[in-house]
Scaffold this active site. Structure first.
Site, mmCIF file in Angstrom:
data_model
loop_
_atom_site.group_PDB
_atom_site.id
_atom_site.type_symbol
_atom_site.label_atom_id
_atom_site.label_comp_id
_atom_site.label_asym_id
_atom_site.label_seq_id
_atom_site.Cartn_x
_atom_site.Cartn_y
_atom_site.Cartn_z
ATOM 1 N N MET A 29 -9.198 2.629 11.214
ATOM 2 C CA MET A 29 -10.615 2.952 11.372
ATOM 3 C C MET A 29 -10.873 3.698 12.673
ATOM 4 O O MET A 29 -11.858 4.440 12.785
ATOM 5 C CB MET A 29 -11.450 1.675 11.317
ATOM 6 N N SER B 67 30.724 7.476 -29.462
ATOM 7 C CA SER B 67 30.316 6.255 -28.732
ATOM 8 C C SER B 67 30.570 6.419 -27.235
ATOM 9 O O SER B 67 31.474 5.797 -26.679
ATOM 10 C CB SER B 67 31.022 5.022 -29.272
ATOM 11 N N GLY C 199 36.139 8.911 -28.595
ATOM 12 C CA GLY C 199 36.649 10.089 -27.891
ATOM 13 C C GLY C 199 35.660 11.234 -28.019
ATOM 14 O O GLY C 199 34.651 11.137 -28.716
ATOM 15 N N LEU C 200 35.945 12.319 -27.331
ATOM 16 C CA LEU C 200 35.069 13.479 -27.356
ATOM 17 C C LEU C 200 34.996 14.101 -28.746
ATOM 18 O O LEU C 200 35.882 13.897 -29.586
ATOM 19 C CB LEU C 200 35.566 14.522 -26.359
ATOM 20 N N SER C 201 33.940 14.862 -28.968
ATOM 21 C CA SER C 201 33.849 15.647 -30.195
ATOM 22 C C SER C 201 35.023 16.619 -30.235
ATOM 23 O O SER C 201 35.319 17.295 -29.241
ATOM 24 C CB SER C 201 32.522 16.414 -30.229
ATOM 25 N N ASN D 107 -7.429 0.376 7.004
ATOM 26 C CA ASN D 107 -6.778 0.491 8.301
ATOM 27 C C ASN D 107 -7.049 1.851 8.951
ATOM 28 O O ASN D 107 -7.568 2.767 8.317
ATOM 29 C CB ASN D 107 -5.266 0.281 8.109
ATOM 30 N N GLY E 109 0.840 -1.183 0.000
ATOM 31 C CA GLY E 109 0.000 0.000 0.000
ATOM 32 C C GLY E 109 0.874 1.231 0.000
ATOM 33 O O GLY E 109 2.069 1.163 -0.280
ATOM 34 N N HIS F 66 6.800 3.505 -0.039
ATOM 35 C CA HIS F 66 7.307 4.688 -0.740
ATOM 36 C C HIS F 66 7.515 4.360 -2.209
ATOM 37 O O HIS F 66 8.028 3.300 -2.571
ATOM 38 C CB HIS F 66 8.614 5.147 -0.101
#
Length: 638
Positions: free
Chosen positions: A176, A551, A477-479, A174, A40, A123
């Site tokens: 109540m 990549s 590798g990086l751009s 529950n 619940g 949660h």
């Protein structure tokens, strides 16, 4: 027993105690077992309810009770000596926050039945733990705070419980006592829940008004609810029918856990029987190979059996020396399981990082672990409205339907028929974290219709004609690192050496093969998957393939590596610091990304995962592009 010992009061006392213990164990051994979960929303009282059940069933030792009373006083329970939730909320973080994080399992028994209860988190962040607890349960107690009514998490947990196959549902309204035991409140909640339950296929459920805090209708009927004529929660748990014979009545299936070969004279196949019964002399079939044999022995630690049934762990011996290993499924010969490599499945995503369609994950089903990829979801389910929403991916707690494929044919059954052979989990290959749980609906027809066509001219012949060894030089590798420049120089050098090559450049393939893809993480994964498949075909043709792609993800580079023959994939890290790459910015991409005009740009607002152990490392701050190309060619062709 000698007369002297028989008349010894100490001996007689010990003997009587031993006799009582034996009788107790005998009685409990033959009781039925009920596995159930409580679920619940947050603070609906799940842990308190379980604590009350343990307390009222006299399953708390005196030292535990004393410690519980001390803990209750320390946390300041509201006007009550005992805070029953503390019996279950064992983690310190849970006690401090007042919520359940992990799945807490507890055992207790009454005169009529034994129970294993899982207190699952309410949660939303820990929905994955609820799925874990529900996977083996026969019954679910859905708690609702009488003051709050049906909430989103109530609907999600109900949907998941039904999806996982739980058909016994208790709706426990529950607290109540906090609404003065008002029947109108109870009836309104039951009506609201019934409408939702019907929409997801829950035809029957048992509703009851309770108070875990006060004990109303938990083990004894409450005078505070004279308008309620149903059973107490304990009465229902003790008497609800659980069809223990259902699995036994199904065809025989057993997933092989290990091959038992202690010596040259014995070879057996050990596992837990999922469904059905087996006897010596029965004909069986091993999947996915399809080979058949006959059972000669059913071996257990306590000796051979004349028959074994669902729920028993056994070792089977065959009349024939057939190939059978861990992950295979032994089934009755005339009614075997299916085997396929493409499926439709419901997926419950349980990781904070979203699903990346096309990324390879470990798929664990039964006792087998294989590589699997998930396609873009067909749709995502809105648990409130049950609408099928368009989705490109799945994020935390999302539930969707998608096709998936495995790297080999696996034995399975639809989840609706067999939880063990139809339920699976997905595991991230990089972190080993469980990221999803899934339920197979059916295999795709194309899995049966599409077969590998054998050809007479082999990849070895293609390579021999070209007088070279196929390879993939994967520049990452990086751009702005210089990948395309270096890749072009490498191909020119190889061409002068009369090598047969082909260059796949990241920008170029997006003009054709991958023109439909963007730059989201999911699109980047698919971009690399397609290029990897093309590179594989080219190596089959005997070529040396040179690629120049950012990549950014290790998982996809490893995916391509796994496609190739051993030793044919060479990862080349064109290593350039971000500051240097941004300084070059030949195409002006970094400037656009910094200005917010270019989203999901690697190094700025999308991550780059550098290779951890590349075959070739090129530091562009210490060598020229010409020198880098020379080094790569030298490493490829010594």
């Amino acid at each position: 027993m000698s007369d002297r010992l028989a008349n010894d009061p100490i001996y007689r006392t010990d003997a009587l105690i031993a006799e009582d213990i034996e009788k107790y164990l005998e009685v409990h051994q033959h009781k039925t077992m009920l596995r159930f979960i409580t679920c619940g929303s947050v603070d609906d009282g799940k842990s308190t309810l379980i604590g009350r059940l343990l307390y009222d069933s006299k399953m708390i030792f005196e030292d535990q009770l004393a410690a519980l009373e001390a803990d209750s006083r320390r946390v300041g329970t509201q006007g009550q000596e005992i805070d029953f939730a503390l019996l279950v909320d064992g983690l310190a973080a849970e006690r401090e926050q007042g919520i359940t994080i992990d799945v807490a399992y507890r055992f207790f028994a009454t005169e009529k039945r034994k129970f294993i209860v899982a207190d699952t988190p309410g949660h939303e962040q820990y929905t994955r733990n609820m799925v874990t607890g529900a996977s083996t349960a026969d019954l679910a107690v859905i708690l609702i705070d009488a003051r709050k009514g049906v909430l989103v998490q109530t609907r999600r947990h109900s949907y998941l419980a039904h999806l996982i196959g739980i058909r016994n549902i208790v709706l426990a309204v529950n607290k109540m006592d906090l609404v003065d035991y008002d029947q109108g409140v109870f009836d309104a909640i039951v009506k609201d829940y019934a409408e939702f339950a019907k929409s997801i296929g829950i035809d029957n459920f048992v509703a009851m008004p309770i108070s875990g805090f006060r004990g109303d209708n938990i083990t004894t009927r409450s005078a505070n609810t004279p308008w309620y004529g149903g059973p107490t929660l304990m009465e229902h748990l003790e008497t609800v029918e659980v069809d223990a014979t259902a699995d036994t009545a199904k065809p025989f299936r057993m997933a092989v856990q290990w091959v038992n070969r202690p010596n040259l004279d014995f070879r057996g196949f050990s596992g837990l029987i999922s469904t059905g019964t087996i006897r010596p002399g029965d004909a069986v079939r091993v999947l996915p190979s399809g080979r058949t044999s006959t059972v000669t022995r059913i071996v257990t630690l306590n000796g051979d059996l004349d028959e074994a049934a669902a729920g028993q762990s056994v070792t089977l011996c065959f009349a024939d020396e057939i190939d059978c290993s861990r992950g295979d499924v032994i089934a009755i010969a005339d009614d075997p399981v299916q085997a396929a490599d493409q499926f439709e499945a419901t997926i419950v995503w349980m990781d904070e990082n979203e699903l990346l369609p096309g990324r390879p994950y470990w798929l664990k089903i039964g006792t087998q672990t294989v590589t699997a990829t998930v396609q873009q979801p067909k749709y995502q389910v809105n648990v409130n409205t049950l609408e099928h929403l368009a989705a490109k991916t799945l994020d935390l707690n999302a539930i969707g339907v998608a096709n998936l494929s495995t790297d080999r044919s696996i034995p399975f059954e639809p989840y609706a028929q067999n939880r063990d052979l139809g339920g699976f989990i997905l595991i991230d290959k990089m972190t080993n974290a469980t990221v999803a749980a899934g339920m197979i609906h059916f295999s795709l027809r194309r899995a049966d219709n599409v077969h590998w066509q054998a050809t007479d001219v082999t990849r070895e012949h293609h390579a021999q004609v070209k007088n070279q060894k196929p390879a993939v030089l994967w520049l990452t590798g990086l751009s702005g690192a210089g990948k395309s420049t270096i890749a072009n120089l490498v191909e020119k050098k190889l061409a002068r050496m009369n090598r047969h090559t082909f260059l796949l450049d990241g920008d170029n393939v997006r003009h054709g093969l991958n023109k439909d893809l963007g730059f989201t993480d999911a699109d980047r994964v698919e971009n690399i998957r397609r290029v990897g498949e093309v590179a594989k075909l080219m190596t089959d043709a005997g070529l040396i393939v040179i690629t120049a792609f950012i990549s950014p993800f290790r998982a996809e580079r490893d995916m391509v590596r796994q496609m190739m023959q051993p030793g044919e994939f060479l990862e080349v890290h064109i290593d350039t610091p971000l500051a240097e790459a941004e300084k070059r910015d030949v195409k002006g991409l970094y400037r656009k990304a910094r200005a917010g005009d270019l989203k999901n740009f690697t190094g700025i607002d999308s991550p780059y995962e550098p290779p951890q152990d590349p075959e070739i490392h090129i530091d562009t701050t210490s060598m020229t592009a010409e020198d880098a190309a020379e080094e790569i060619v030298r490493r490829l062709i010594p």
